[in-house]
Motif scaffolding. Structure first.
Motif: not given
Length: 502
Positions: A272, A175, A218, A222, A270, A258
């Motif tokens: 978030v 992450r 977002y 990613a 992925y 992430t």
């Protein structure tokens, strides 16, 4: 080393990276998330201001009754934890003198169980200044300001990317973590009402207008995380099956993660997320990433497309006045539309990167430009009677990034072929340069239309979109029930229900 660490703490406290609401999390993280060292320092304080003053006094060599300094000796018996803090004692009855004795015993080497002392709901762990272990030689980068951040936007100068700051992977998860304060341009100038039906204001700081991370951010988080983790060209990754589960409000310093996991069939998933006050994982968005395949450049006839827009042309002032009227407050950094060509089936917007958002580089999907492209959806509903409507992101079928978004561009938004109206509309969006070459393609972009009343087009209250359940490997009654309930909440159309069963 202890002095260097204290200086780091003073720097971040002066910058305002933490406020008084973070004190519980700071105490919990320093006590439970770090390995105790031989050289120790402890402060008995209540606020970030008191903490900064205590550290500054200690660094100047001044005596301070609330600062405790010690060095744990080797080969000798260590002191015990003071009375009142044992395994069977209640620490909530301790007064300030008791806590002072505890801190003095800890800096002298006493084995304090800090986790047990946090009674009730434990605070969350947060990112804190790290130990200055590694010494490296660097050339001075004169292109960066001397305050440790990139310009005025608050991104740490050492960040991997403006939206993906540090690699915080461990054995459990790969992450990346970003520390947002709410002062970043994409947050400070992106405010929405805290309660339905109210009007947000970008500059007045009222509690009913809260900074929310734009949905398009977002996607860049990613993409950037995938490049950091698996390498490849900046445009080597495309996204698919993205969904937004709930808005991410950043009304205080917040660590946003992430996370990436590999897929058995190739590519990455992925997610978030952030950690709630109780330490639970709160997911805001998720989707998939895959390696993009090379494709010839696509060029659109911009003049012909503009001619197909059968509605009026709106200037920037009119566009953002309408958006403000329905509760969406955009500050200068996120007002990227110069003019908007409206239409019943297609709209086009001329975009320019605002100067307030141009101070920070490193983006491929610049949030100011991509968010402005979403503002162009206003043009699809300009001829509808009543209050103007705009689109709230819900899900995305596919996003391709042939090249980085330029500083000036055209956004072309149209209803997708499989759009059937209702509360959830499906759109296709292309972001092109001035010559019509496509830089970004969004396909199957599902949005929920909304006005200033706090409701969707069908009168349903606006709430964070729930993710469509992942289909199981075989028939499952619970899965079918989830789909039926999604239809009942008007979060899924009948056609989407059929596709989910295919």
């Amino acid at each position: 080393m202890l002095c260097a660490l204290a200086e780091r703490w003073v720097d971040v406290l002066r910058r305002g990276d933490y406020d008084d609401t973070d004190m519980g999390a700071i105490a919990y993280t320093t006590g439970t998330g770090r390995t105790p060292m031989t050289e120790r320092l402890a402060c008995l304080v209540r606020t970030t201001g008191e903490l900064r003053e205590a550290l500054e006094s200690w660094l100047r060599g001044e005596p301070a009754v609330d600062v405790f300094r010690g060095k744990v000796p080797r080969g000798v018996e260590l002191p015990d934890v003071p009375a009142g803090f044992g395994p069977h004692d209640d620490p909530t009855t301790a007064d300030r003198r008791d806590w002072a004795r505890l801190l003095q015993s800890w800096v002298d080497g006493a084995p304090v169980d800090w986790d047990r002392l946090h009674t009730g709901r434990h605070p969350r762990r947060i990112a804190l200044p790290t130990y200055p272990f590694r010494l490296r030689r660097y050339w001075v980068d004169t292109t960066r300001p001397a305050n440790g951040t990139n310009g005025t936007n608050g991104t740490p100068a050492s960040a991997l990317h403006p939206l993906v700051h540090t690699n915080t992977s461990d054995l459990n998860e790969h992450r990346y973590t970003s520390h947002f304060t709410g002062r970043e341009f994409f947050l400070a100038d992106h405010r929405v009402p805290a309660r339905a039906g109210e009007t947000a204001t970008a500059s007045d700081g009222r509690p009913d207008a809260v900074p929310v991370l734009p949905a398009v951010a977002y996607l860049e988080m990613a993409r950037a995380a995938a490049v950091q983790a698996a390498g490849g060209d900046e445009h080597a990754w495309s996204l698919e099956s993205a969904s937004w589960l709930r808005p991410l409000v950043v009304d205080r310093a917040t660590d946003v993660h992430t996370a990436l996991t590999t897929r058995s069939g190739g590519g990455l998933d992925y997610e978030v997320y952030a950690e709630g006050d109780d330490g639970a994982r709160v997911v805001f968005g998720r989707g998939r990433l895959r390696r993009a395949t090379a494709a010839p450049a696509e060029r659109l006839d911009l003049a012909a497309l503009r001619a197909q827009c059968d509605g009026p042309v709106l200037d920037a002032e009119t566009c953002y006045a309408r958006l403000t009227g329905i509760g969406m407050a955009y500050g200068p950094a996120l007002r990227g539309i110069e003019r908007l060509h409206t239409g019943s089936r297609q709209s086009m917007a001329r975009l320019k990167l605002p100067a307030a958002a141009a101070r920070e580089s490193g983006y491929v999907l610049h949030p100011a430009m991509l968010d402005a492209a979403l503002h162009a959806t206003l043009g699809l509903f300009a001829d509808e009677p009543g209050t103007p409507r705009t689109a709230l992101p819900y899900a995305l079928g596919e996003l391709a990034v042939p090249r980085a978004v330029p500083g000036t561009a055209w956004a072309v938004v149209r209803f997708a072929e499989d759009d059937h109206g209702g509360a959830v509309r499906r759109l296709d969006l292309d972001l092109c340069d001035d010559d019509g070459e496509v830089c970004v393609r969004l396909r199957g972009f599902s949005v929920r239309t909304a006005d200033g009343s706090g409701t969707t087009a069908d009168g349903e209250p606006i709430r964070p979109a729930a993710q469509t359940p992942e289909p199981p490997s075989g028939p499952d009654d619970a899965y079918l029930l989830d789909l039926i309930e999604a239809i009942g909440r008007r979060e899924m159309s009948a056609d989407e229900f059929k596709r989910s069963l295919a």
